[in-house]
Design a protein around this motif. Structure first.
Motif, PDB file in Angstrom:
ATOM      1  N   LEU A 272       0.744  -1.199   0.029  1.00 41.59           N
ATOM      2  CA  LEU A 272       0.112   0.046   0.071  1.00 41.59           C
ATOM      3  C   LEU A 272       0.862   1.412   0.010  1.00 41.59           C
ATOM      4  O   LEU A 272       0.424   2.305  -0.498  1.00 41.59           O
ATOM      5  CB  LEU A 272      -1.014  -0.083   1.196  1.00 41.59           C
ATOM      6  CG  LEU A 272      -2.038  -0.999   1.281  1.00 41.59           C
ATOM      7  CD1 LEU A 272      -3.034  -1.118   2.530  1.00 41.59           C
ATOM      8  CD2 LEU A 272      -3.055  -0.787  -0.019  1.00 41.59           C
TER       9      LEU A 272
ATOM     10  N   ARG B 131      -5.165  -0.467  -3.697  1.00 37.36           N
ATOM     11  CA  ARG B 131      -5.751  -1.316  -2.514  1.00 37.36           C
ATOM     12  C   ARG B 131      -5.131  -2.655  -2.999  1.00 37.36           C
ATOM     13  O   ARG B 131      -4.438  -2.978  -3.976  1.00 37.36           O
ATOM     14  CB  ARG B 131      -7.299  -1.253  -3.043  1.00 37.36           C
ATOM     15  CG  ARG B 131      -8.002  -0.219  -2.747  1.00 37.36           C
ATOM     16  CD  ARG B 131      -9.547  -0.661  -2.902  1.00 37.36           C
ATOM     17  NE  ARG B 131     -10.139  -1.373  -3.745  1.00 37.36           N
ATOM     18  CZ  ARG B 131     -10.816  -2.267  -4.127  1.00 37.36           C
ATOM     19  NH1 ARG B 131     -11.392  -2.827  -2.983  1.00 37.36           N
ATOM     20  NH2 ARG B 131     -11.447  -3.084  -5.146  1.00 37.36           N
TER      21      ARG B 131
ATOM     22  N   THR C 286      -6.527  -6.541  -2.069  1.00 39.58           N
ATOM     23  CA  THR C 286      -7.998  -7.122  -1.558  1.00 39.58           C
ATOM     24  C   THR C 286      -7.823  -8.774  -1.432  1.00 39.58           C
ATOM     25  O   THR C 286      -8.641  -9.237  -0.892  1.00 39.58           O
ATOM     26  CB  THR C 286      -9.040  -7.173  -2.763  1.00 39.58           C
ATOM     27  OG1 THR C 286      -8.554  -7.570  -3.818  1.00 39.58           O
ATOM     28  CG2 THR C 286      -9.178  -5.710  -2.965  1.00 39.58           C
TER      29      THR C 286
ATOM     30  N   ASP D 215      -5.712  -3.435  -6.525  1.00 42.89           N
ATOM     31  CA  ASP D 215      -6.115  -2.534  -7.465  1.00 42.89           C
ATOM     32  C   ASP D 215      -5.145  -1.414  -7.678  1.00 42.89           C
ATOM     33  O   ASP D 215      -4.506  -0.784  -6.951  1.00 42.89           O
ATOM     34  CB  ASP D 215      -7.440  -1.791  -7.005  1.00 42.89           C
ATOM     35  CG  ASP D 215      -8.113  -0.906  -7.498  1.00 42.89           C
ATOM     36  OD1 ASP D 215      -7.783  -0.979  -8.777  1.00 42.89           O
ATOM     37  OD2 ASP D 215      -9.110  -0.313  -6.922  1.00 42.89           O
TER      38      ASP D 215
ATOM     39  N   SER E 176      -7.961  -6.575  -8.811  1.00 40.53           N
ATOM     40  CA  SER E 176      -9.075  -6.603  -7.877  1.00 40.53           C
ATOM     41  C   SER E 176     -10.257  -6.190  -8.604  1.00 40.53           C
ATOM     42  O   SER E 176     -10.369  -5.358  -9.294  1.00 40.53           O
ATOM     43  CB  SER E 176      -8.942  -5.821  -6.637  1.00 40.53           C
ATOM     44  OG  SER E 176      -7.749  -5.994  -5.872  1.00 40.53           O
TER      45      SER E 176
ATOM     46  N   SER F  50     -11.283  -4.233   0.829  1.00 43.67           N
ATOM     47  CA  SER F  50      -9.927  -4.141   0.809  1.00 43.67           C
ATOM     48  C   SER F  50      -9.247  -4.598   2.193  1.00 43.67           C
ATOM     49  O   SER F  50      -9.920  -4.576   3.089  1.00 43.67           O
ATOM     50  CB  SER F  50      -9.698  -2.450   0.915  1.00 43.67           C
ATOM     51  OG  SER F  50     -10.367  -2.016  -0.475  1.00 43.67           O
TER      52      SER F  50
ATOM     53  N   THR G 243      -6.565  -4.610   5.110  1.00 41.38           N
ATOM     54  CA  THR G 243      -5.642  -3.471   5.888  1.00 41.38           C
ATOM     55  C   THR G 243      -4.571  -4.201   6.812  1.00 41.38           C
ATOM     56  O   THR G 243      -4.675  -5.255   7.066  1.00 41.38           O
ATOM     57  CB  THR G 243      -6.599  -2.845   6.956  1.00 41.38           C
ATOM     58  OG1 THR G 243      -7.259  -3.866   7.763  1.00 41.38           O
ATOM     59  CG2 THR G 243      -7.655  -1.824   6.145  1.00 41.38           C
TER      60      THR G 243
END
Length: 330
Positions: free
Chosen positions: A258, A265, A267, A286, A321, A327, A329
């Motif tokens: 990230l 993103r 995923t 993404d 994605s 998403s 984290t």
């Protein structure tokens, strides 16, 4: 297979286990120290067992010979796991380390645990008394020093690795993807416990004149070896069938992805251990921007190459994605 990232971009650094992906020179040194120590101890214990007639010393001699043979398996494990990837094995040969380490664990169970317990049971019904107890004590004392040296080498290797992974030392040794470090640590721990048991059994034999405490000592040594062997077999089995990396590593890898400007993103992510300090990365991301499909494919392959350029990554597969995916984290 690891490759050069395009356009001169630097490889992505992930917070994986320290050391090189072949298992590391430190692991090889740890095994060599253990091999030399166990060979010397095995010879000394065998001579002492013949001189004293102690059942506990026979068990300890069997244990040390088993450990000596096991170190050969572990050296083979390090060497074969370090072979580079090829078309038939695109993720390399890292899992061979767990195969050979499994052989070593099975050897400890059969040549160490089974022999020690069997001999101890036989000696329970024997009326033969041991003699020359001083020889036995001296040999056990020297063995404790040599085993302690090997044990400290495994600790010396484990401590900085554990600190870098934010683990305590024992947790790291249990969880590490390096089977040789784990095997040496557990074998040396069992050896030190076994020496204490053997000394106690020998001492009680001397005090009471009965071979029973000595025989019980041999059985207890075998049980300790059996427990250690089962633990090592189970850990190697876990890595052979496919084990995901530590959840803390997974969180840090998500964070590292990230932090890249081209990734908006993540995923899906699976980080599977495929050898000592070696993983494969499979994920859905993404990408930032609104490029056409052909450009997105080029960017995705470029990102895979950057990830795979890390020495710890044997291969990377990324997909795009879909908009409805949740998403991840850190």
């Amino acid at each position: 297979m690891p490759g050069e990232p395009p356009g001169g971009e630097a490889a992505i650094t992930f917070p994986l286990e320290p050391g090189d992906s072949s298992g590391g020179n430190e692991s090889t040194l740890t095994v060599i120290v253990a091999f030399v120590a166990n060979l010397l101890i095995a010879v000394a214990k065998s001579v002492a067992a013949v001189i004293t007639g102690s059942a506990s010393l026979v068990a300890e001699a069997a244990h040390s010979w088993a450990d000596t043979g096991n170190e050969i398996f572990l050296l083979i494990a390090n060497r074969r796991a370090a072979r580079p990837a090829d078309p038939a094995h695109p993720h390399g040969y890292g899992r061979e380390a767990y195969v050979w380490s499994m052989f070593a664990a099975l050897g400890l169970f059969v040549a160490g645990a089974a022999v020690s317990v069997t001999h101890g049971v036989q000696e329970l019904f024997s009326e033969q008394e041991a003699g020359d107890f001083v020889v036995g004590y001296v040999v056990l004392g020297v063995a404790f020093l040599l085993e302690g040296t090997s044990f400290l080498q495994s600790l010396r290797q484990a401590r900085p690795e554990a600190a870098s992974m934010q683990r305590d030392v024992f947790e790291h040794i249990v969880q590490t993807s390096d089977p040789t470090l784990r095997a040496v640590f557990f074998e040396d721990s069992a050896a030190l416990i076994g020496i204490v048991i053997a000394a106690a059994g020998l001492g009680l034999h001397q005090v009471t004149g009965s071979p029973v405490p000595d025989a019980i000592g041999s059985i207890l040594v075998g049980l300790v070896l059996g427990v250690v062997a089962v633990v090592l077999i189970q850990r190697n089995r876990s890595f052979l069938v496919g084990q995901e990396a530590d959840p803390r590593v997974r969180s840090e890898v998500i964070r590292a992805l990230l932090d890249l400007p081209e990734v908006s993103r993540v995923t899906y992510l699976r980080i599977e251990i495929v050898g000592p300090r070696t993983v494969t990365v499979v994920g859905d991301v993404d990408l930032a921007g609104d490029d056409v499909e052909s450009d997105l494919a080029v960017r995705l392959r470029a990102l895979e190459a950057r990830i795979s350029a890390s020495p710890a990554v044997a291969g990377t597969v990324l997909s795009l994605s879909s908009p409805d995916e949740k998403s991840l984290t850190p």
